[in-house]
Structure formats: structure tokens, C-alpha cells
Scaffold this active site. Structure first.
Site, PDB file in Angstrom:
ATOM      1  N   ASP A 183      31.164 -60.921  36.231  1.00 37.06           N
ATOM      2  CA  ASP A 183      30.087 -62.270  36.341  1.00 37.06           C
ATOM      3  C   ASP A 183      29.725 -62.926  35.907  1.00 37.06           C
ATOM      4  OD1 ASP A 183      29.550 -60.826  38.640  1.00 37.06           O
ATOM      5  OD2 ASP A 183      28.973 -59.028  37.749  1.00 37.06           O
ATOM      6  N   HIS A 210      25.876 -55.620  40.074  1.00 32.29           N
ATOM      7  CA  HIS A 210      27.741 -56.403  40.252  1.00 32.29           C
ATOM      8  C   HIS A 210      27.593 -56.143  41.508  1.00 32.29           C
ATOM      9  CE1 HIS A 210      31.014 -57.281  39.683  1.00 32.29           C
ATOM     10  NE2 HIS A 210      31.797 -56.337  40.342  1.00 32.29           N
TER      11      HIS A 210
END
Ligand SMILES: NC(=O)c1ccc[n+]([C@@H]2O[C@H](COP(=O)([O-])OP(=O)(O)OC[C@H]3O[C@@H](n4cnc5c(N)ncnc54)[C@H](O)[C@@H]3O)[C@@H](O)[C@H]2O)c1
Length: 492
Positions: A183, A210
Site C-alpha cells: 500500500d 490492508h
């Protein structure tokens, strides 16, 4: 030094004097690095490119590739790369112990990836069990290792791992990480695109978790600061949150479609390298990761964490959030809590080991070790390998106790003495508890000692001489004679 130069400085590009002999188990010459790294799921879409990147790490002494199958080919291939890390292959549940034993860092990309139309949570039913099994192996074979979990849904698999480690009594929250580096890598790439800055020079903290809305990039804390309208910031935030789905859709036409593998391998290599740098004593190493945290009300939360030689050294406070980020923070809470609870609820309900797991643990043990495991559990240690395995398997499945003792020097429990049933000298054993090397218990041919240390056995003989059954003045006697083995007698 920018991030890429820093990362590449930790990779070896040329190592002299490496022999290139290929063997499925030990496939390249011993490296000069310090650490043993186990990669679980090494033959997969992430596993293979990640192994390639890790093979270049100057920190790694041995890179253990573990998967349900097919690691020998991957290891043979990698072994032809002239870098120091020694690569070993471990395939199948029975090889988990050798892959993990003494590992310093365990990286787990094992499990199924998303297909088009799936959320990360859809993977839960399969991946939760895989993670549980593998982490149980970590608890058993390398309880002090750092553990980096890539397998989705990370928001749930990390709490599962924590519960498994807790149940085994080896949980240290400073060494358990959900890998959210991708990310951050994506956020850097997209911010660089939006600002024209060199991607290597961009930093963007990403917090939360996530999956979907739980991925919260803090664009207001990005360096260099992107000049974005609220609508642009919103759109960029949404792109970072959905970037995984972008890849899943783009790969839909590939045979065996899956999710991000190459960028994930890059991100995981960066995270693993940071772990090894910190473990080696480098100060000031900071990575975003999903960890046990008390920064917010969520028991697990992703944020920048400072790493030290023992794992997480410090979790710095969050920066001030923009109003858009505050809204994002509020929006993620429900999903994050529900994913964490799902993981926490799953772990105890499946804590009992499966027959496959038990078998994988027992099969590599030598006959004498199987006997020791029986003794440690108060089970009779006599009989063939198969009967010892059966006895131990039944005990482990019913109690959930998967402990493997390295040696057994237990005391005879007073309550066990009166319960001994007779056993035949041909190795057939009786029900009941059995202990040896204890006061009041004798081994054939040796003088047993009572509690005061006086020798009580009148039938001392040279070792190896089979004495069979005796008549004694004692209330009962018991002879355990495993075929071809040493004869033990218990007097009750
Ligand atoms: N954390 C992240 O940012 C991130 C990003 C992308 C993918 N992922 C996740 O990583 C996982 C792996 O993705 P992939 O694309 O490499 O999948 P893949 O199917 O290509 O590879 C997975 C590998 O795991 C192996 N495996 C399955 N069960 C196993 C077990 N019990 N023990 C050991 N190995 C086992 C498979 O044999 C396979 O080789 C997925 O869960 C995916 O969702 C996470």
C-alpha cells in the site's frame, strides 16, 4: 541516499567463488549473510519473485523455500545466481520443520489469491487455516523468529497468528507483522505520478489495515506534499485503496488469473530487508506494518513502526489527520473491527491440530525420539514405530498438545505406580501410565535407586542382556521389551 539506492545497497550483485552444484535440498554455496530466512508459499506468484529478490540480499545466509510442492525447481533455478545466500528447498507438510528450524525471519505469502469479483475477505475460509497451520509450525520450530504475514485477508490472518502464538506460549507482539508495504509502495508511485517527483524520494504513511476502506493513505503527511484539491485527494485515496483490484482485473485474462505478485514481491523484499537491517543493529529503520497496537481503539492497526534488534522498538503517534483522513479513519472502524474479530474467533475454534499436522510433526522423529515423546506424556514407550506414532497421534489429537520434547527426564508420579498393568516381554504393551528413570523404578540390568539413593535391584546385569520376566517379591512387575531394543522393567 534515496530509497532505491538504500535498498539496492543491501543486495549483493557480485559474489566471488561460489560453487554452483545443484541439489534439491541444498542448492547453493553457503553465504556470508547472517540470517536464516524461511519463505512459506515460495513456489507461488509472489513467492518466486520474492525469492529472487531475497537471493540477492547480503543479509541472508540461508534462504529456505517452503511450499506444498515444487520448491526444488525454484531453488535449483535460484542457485545458479552468483550471490552468497544459500538456497534450500522444502516441499510438503513433513518438510515444514526443516524449513523453519532456527529461522530468524519467516515470510508468509502462502495461500490463495483473489480472482476477479472477490474481496480479500472471500479468501478467509481457505487462507485462515493455512496461516494457522504454518504459524503453529513457527511456534514449534522457531518461536523467536520475526514473522511477516502477506497472506490475505491480512486484517484477519495477523490476529489468527497472534492467537496461535499465544496458545503456544510464545507470542511477542513486537515480532509479528502484517505486511502492508505494498500500500505504501503504491501510494509513493501514485503520489510521484501526481506531483512529478521522483518516486524514490516520496514518502507516504499508510495506516489502518490492508483491505478496501481500511487502507488509509495519509496524503496530508506525504513528502513532498502533493498539491491536491479535496476531490483530487479523494480520488487518489480511492485509487490507492482499490489498486489491488485494479491489478486483479487487469490480470483477469491471464491463465490462472491472480492478484499483484511482482509489486508485492518488491514490497515484501523491502519490508524483509528492513527487518534484517534492524535485526542486524541498524538504527532508525521505520516501516508501515499492521501490528498489535494501542495507538487507536483497534487491537491491530497499521502505522509506521520503528524497528530495533528485538522487533518493534516504538510505535510513533499518528500525525494530525486532515478532515478527509479523519472521515476515512471513522469509516474504516467497523470493517477493521469485524475482520479482527473474525480472526480472533476463528483461531480458538480451530486450535485443535489436524491429523495431517500431527503426522507432519511426528514422522521426521527417530524411534528413540518417539519413545521420549511417549514418556513425556506418560504413555508407554514400547512397541513398533507405527504403534508409537498411533499412540502419540491419538494423544495429540485428543489433548491438542503438540509439544515435542528434546529429552525426557521426568519424575515418576506416585499415582502412576499403582496403575501399571502387565506388559508382555514380546513388546505388546499394556494400558496404563509408565515412567522410568525415577525413584522406585528400575531399568533391567541396572541397579535402580530408591528415594534415599540405595540400589534396590538384585538383578543387575550387563547392558544388552535380555532378562525377560522375573519373579519378585513385589506386588507386580512389568517388562517392556521393544523388538530389537533395550528392555525396561517397571516394578509397581
Ligand atoms: N499483503 C499484501 O499486500 C498482498 C498482496 C498481494 C497478494 N497477497 C496475498 O498473498 C497470498 C499469495 O498470493 P500469490 O499470488 O502468491 O498466490 P499463488 O497461488 O500464486 O501462490 C500461493 C502459494 O502458496 C502455496 N500454498 C498453499 N497452501 C500452502 C500451505 N499450506 N503451505 C505452504 N504453501 C502453501 C501454494 O502452493 C502457492 O505456491 C494470497 O493470499 C494473496 O491474497 C497479499
Amino acid at each position: 541516499m534515496d530509497r532505491v539506492s538504500r535498498l539496492s545497497a543491501h543486495f549483493v550483485h557480485d559474489t566471488q567463488g561460489l560453487a554452483g552444484s545443484v541439489h534439491p535440498e541444498a542448492t547453493s554455496a553457503s553465504g556470508s549473510g547472517k540470517f536464516n530466512v524461511a519463505l512459506l508459499g515460495a513456489a507461488g506468484g509472489i513467492g518466486q519473485p520474492l525469492a529472487l529478490l531475497l537471493k540477492q540480499s547480503a543479509y541472508i545466509k540461508e534462504l529456505r523455500l517452503y511450499d506444498v510442492a515444487n520448491t526444488a525447481g525454484v531453488a535449483a533455478d535460484l542457485s545458479h545466481i552468483a550471490t552468497g545466500a544459500r538456497v534450500t528447498a522444502h516441499s510438503g507438510a513433513e518438510a515444514l520443520g526443516t524449513a523453519l528450524f532456527g529461522a530468524d525471519l519467516v515470510v508468509v505469502p502462502a495461500g490463495v489469491p483473489r480472482k476477479p469479483g472477490m474481496t480479500r475477505d472471500d479468501l478467509f475460509n481457505i487462507n485462515a487455516g493455512i496461516v494457522r497451520t504454518l504459524v503453529a509450525g513457527v511456534a514449534r520450530y522457531c518461536p523467536a523468529a520475526w514473522l511477516a504475514i502477506i497472506s490475505n485477508p491480512v486484517n484477519s490472518t495477523v490476529p489468527i497468528a497472534a492467537e496461535v502464538l499465544k496458545a503456544a506460549g510464545v507470542y511477542d507482539p513486537a515480532r509479528l507483522f502484517g505486511v502492508t508495504t505494498l500500500d505504501v509502495v503504491r501510494a509513493r508511485a501514485f503520489v510521484a505520478e501526481a506531483t512529478g517527483a521522483a518516486p524514490e524520494a516520496v514518502t507516504v504513511p499508510v495506516i489502518g489495515g490492508h483491505a478496501g476502506v481500511t487502507i488509509l493513505p495519509l496524503l496530508s503527511a506525504a513528502v513532498p506534499q502533493p498539491r491536491l484539491s479535496e476531490a483530487e485527494a479523494k480520488a487518489l485515496m480511492a485509487r490507492i485503496q482499490d489498486a489491488g483490484t485494479e491489478v486483479v482485473k487487469a490480470k483477469a485474462c491471464l491463465a490462472g488469473a491472480g492478484s499483484a505478485t511482482l509489486s508485492m514481491a518488491y514490497a515484501a523484499a523491502e519490508f524483509a530487508t528492513s527487518c534484517l537491517r534492524a535485526k542486524a543493529g541498524e538504527r532508525g529503520v521505520v516501516e508501515c506494518a499492521y501490528v498489535a497496537s494501542n495507538l487507536t481503539s483497534s487491537p491491530f492497526f497499521a502505522s509506521p513502526v520503528e524497528l530495533g534488534p528485538g522487533g518493534i522498538a516504538r510505535i510513533p503517534p499518528l500525525p494530525r489527520l486532515s478532515p478527509l483522513e479523519q472521515a476515512g479513519f471513522a469509516a474504516m472502524q467497523e470493517e477493521l473491527a469485524s475482520s479482527i474479530n473474525k480472526g480472533l474467533e476463528f483461531a480458538p475454534s480451530t486450535m485443535a491440530p489436524s491429523a495431517i499436522e500431527v503426522n507432519a510433526v511426528l514422522r521426521p522423529l527417530l524411534l528413540k525420539d518417539l519413545r521420549n515423546q511417549c514418556r513425556a506424556r506418560g504413555l508407554t514407550p514400547a512397541g513398533s514405530r507405527e504403534s508409537l506414532m498411533d499412540r502419540l497421534q491419538e494423544h495429540m489429537l485428543s489433548t491438542g498438545d503438540m509439544t515435542i520434547v528434546s529429552d525426557f527426564t521426568g519424575d515418576l508420579l506416585p499415582s502412576a505406580v499403582g496403575n501399571l498393568a502387565p506388559t508382555h516381554a514380546d513388546g505388546a504393551e499394556a494400558e496404563g501410565e509408565y515412567k522410568e528413570n525415577a525413584p522406585g523404578h528400575s531399568q533391567a540390568g541396572f541397579g535402580s535407586e530408591d528415594v534415599s539413593g540405595h540400589v534396590k535391584n538384585n538383578y543387575v546385569r550387563p547392558e544388552g542382556q535380555n532378562v525377560g520376566n522375573f519373579l519378585t517379591g513385589r506386588s507386580s512387575s512389568r517388562v517392556l521389551a521393544p523388538p530389537g531394543g533395550h528392555t525396561n522393567i517397571t516394578f509397581g
